[in-house]
Design a protein around this motif. Structure first.
Motif, short mmCIF file in Angstrom:
data_model
loop_
_atom_site.label_atom_id
_atom_site.label_comp_id
_atom_site.label_asym_id
_atom_site.label_seq_id
_atom_site.Cartn_x
_atom_site.Cartn_y
_atom_site.Cartn_z
N MET A 199 2.71 13.73 12.30
CA MET A 199 2.40 12.86 11.20
C MET A 199 3.65 12.06 10.85
O MET A 199 4.72 12.59 10.66
CB MET A 199 1.93 13.69 10.00
CG MET A 199 1.68 12.87 8.78
SD MET A 199 1.24 13.91 7.37
CE MET A 199 -0.41 13.39 7.13
N SER A 200 3.51 10.75 10.76
CA SER A 200 4.65 9.90 10.44
C SER A 200 4.71 9.64 8.94
O SER A 200 3.71 9.68 8.24
CB SER A 200 4.55 8.58 11.20
OG SER A 200 3.37 7.89 10.81
N ASN A 201 5.91 9.37 8.48
CA ASN A 201 6.12 9.07 7.07
C ASN A 201 5.93 7.58 6.83
O ASN A 201 6.27 6.76 7.68
CB ASN A 201 7.53 9.46 6.63
CG ASN A 201 7.73 10.95 6.67
OD1 ASN A 201 6.78 11.71 6.56
ND2 ASN A 201 8.97 11.37 6.82
N TYR A 202 5.39 7.22 5.69
CA TYR A 202 5.23 5.82 5.33
C TYR A 202 5.28 5.70 3.81
O TYR A 202 5.04 6.64 3.08
CB TYR A 202 3.92 5.25 5.88
CG TYR A 202 2.69 5.99 5.42
CD1 TYR A 202 1.99 5.58 4.29
CD2 TYR A 202 2.22 7.11 6.10
CE1 TYR A 202 0.86 6.27 3.84
CE2 TYR A 202 1.09 7.80 5.67
CZ TYR A 202 0.43 7.37 4.54
OH TYR A 202 -0.68 8.05 4.10
N VAL A 203 5.60 4.53 3.36
CA VAL A 203 5.67 4.26 1.93
C VAL A 203 4.25 4.11 1.41
O VAL A 203 3.41 3.45 2.02
CB VAL A 203 6.48 2.98 1.65
CG1 VAL A 203 6.45 2.63 0.18
CG2 VAL A 203 7.91 3.16 2.12
N ILE A 204 3.97 4.70 0.27
CA ILE A 204 2.65 4.66 -0.33
C ILE A 204 2.60 3.53 -1.35
O ILE A 204 3.48 3.42 -2.22
CB ILE A 204 2.31 5.99 -1.03
CG1 ILE A 204 2.41 7.15 -0.04
CG2 ILE A 204 0.94 5.94 -1.68
CD1 ILE A 204 2.42 8.50 -0.70
N ALA A 205 1.61 2.68 -1.26
CA ALA A 205 1.42 1.62 -2.25
C ALA A 205 0.90 2.23 -3.55
O ALA A 205 0.22 3.25 -3.53
CB ALA A 205 0.44 0.59 -1.71
N THR A 206 1.20 1.60 -4.66
CA THR A 206 0.82 2.16 -5.96
C THR A 206 -0.43 1.51 -6.55
O THR A 206 -0.80 1.81 -7.68
CB THR A 206 1.96 2.01 -6.99
OG1 THR A 206 2.24 0.62 -7.16
CG2 THR A 206 3.19 2.76 -6.54
N ASP A 236 -4.14 6.70 -0.48
CA ASP A 236 -3.56 5.95 0.61
C ASP A 236 -4.51 4.81 1.03
O ASP A 236 -5.53 4.57 0.37
CB ASP A 236 -3.20 6.86 1.79
CG ASP A 236 -4.40 7.51 2.46
OD1 ASP A 236 -5.56 7.12 2.20
OD2 ASP A 236 -4.17 8.43 3.28
N GLU A 237 -4.19 4.14 2.12
CA GLU A 237 -4.99 3.00 2.59
C GLU A 237 -6.42 3.37 2.94
O GLU A 237 -7.32 2.54 2.88
CB GLU A 237 -4.34 2.34 3.81
CG GLU A 237 -3.02 1.66 3.52
CD GLU A 237 -1.85 2.63 3.49
OE1 GLU A 237 -2.01 3.82 3.85
OE2 GLU A 237 -0.75 2.21 3.07
N GLN A 238 -6.66 4.63 3.30
CA GLN A 238 -8.00 5.10 3.63
C GLN A 238 -8.70 5.71 2.41
O GLN A 238 -9.72 6.38 2.54
CB GLN A 238 -7.96 6.13 4.77
CG GLN A 238 -7.62 5.53 6.13
CD GLN A 238 -6.14 5.21 6.28
OE1 GLN A 238 -5.28 5.97 5.85
NE2 GLN A 238 -5.84 4.06 6.86
N GLN A 239 -8.14 5.48 1.24
CA GLN A 239 -8.67 6.00 -0.03
C GLN A 239 -8.64 7.53 -0.10
O GLN A 239 -9.42 8.15 -0.82
CB GLN A 239 -10.11 5.49 -0.28
CG GLN A 239 -10.27 3.99 -0.23
CD GLN A 239 -9.48 3.30 -1.34
OE1 GLN A 239 -9.47 3.76 -2.47
NE2 GLN A 239 -8.81 2.21 -1.02
#
Length: 145
Positions: free
Chosen positions: A1-8, A97-100
């Motif tokens: 699993m890669s790390n990514y910044v989460i949008a708010t 996240d982007e996939q809700q």
């Protein structure tokens, strides 16, 4: 699993009322005091021992949401809390996240509305009617999922 910044900008607020989205949530801050200890046998230049102390939570949590016709739930809750201490609620804020899918949750305990800032009106704009709610609480937990 890669790390990514989460949008708010993707989040839900379960406050025990209708499933109306909130535009903004802020004030979920906390600070843990530092207990510093030094004793006479410490050599000059030795840093003091430090331990975590009491955690203090932000004074209140602010929420903003669109004002919808015939929606009196928040005002009803404010009225109820004035005469019924048991009208406090557990409020859950979930960052998605982007996939809700949930990635972080904040569970806010014994929350109650202390202030509802009514709609600001301006004839020079065509903005949505927004109400701002201030919640008092008795702490919260957060969990990274």
């Amino acid at each position: 699993m890669s790390n990514y910044v989460i949008a708010t900008h993707r989040f839900t607020v379960d406050w025990g009322g209708a499933k109306i989205g909130f535009q903004e949530v802020s004030g979920m801050s906390h600070k843990t005091e530092v207990i510093s200890y030094e004793h006479g046998a410490m050599i000059d230049g030795t840093a003091p021992m430090k331990s975590p102390g009491k955690t203090k939570y932000g004074e209140s949590i602010s929420l903003s949401r669109g004002y919808f016709t015939s929606d009196t739930e928040m005002q009803d809750w404010l009225q109820a809390i004035r005469t019924d201490e048991t009208a406090r609620r557990t409020v859950i804020v979930t960052l998605l996240d982007e996939q809700q899918q949930p990635v972080v949750t904040w569970t806010i305990y014994k929350a109650w509305p202390s202030d509802i800032d009514g709609i600001s009106m301006n004839s020079g704009t065509s903005a949505a009617a927004i109400e701002k709610i201030t919640l008092q609480h008795e702490g919260y937990d957060f969990q990274i999922l």
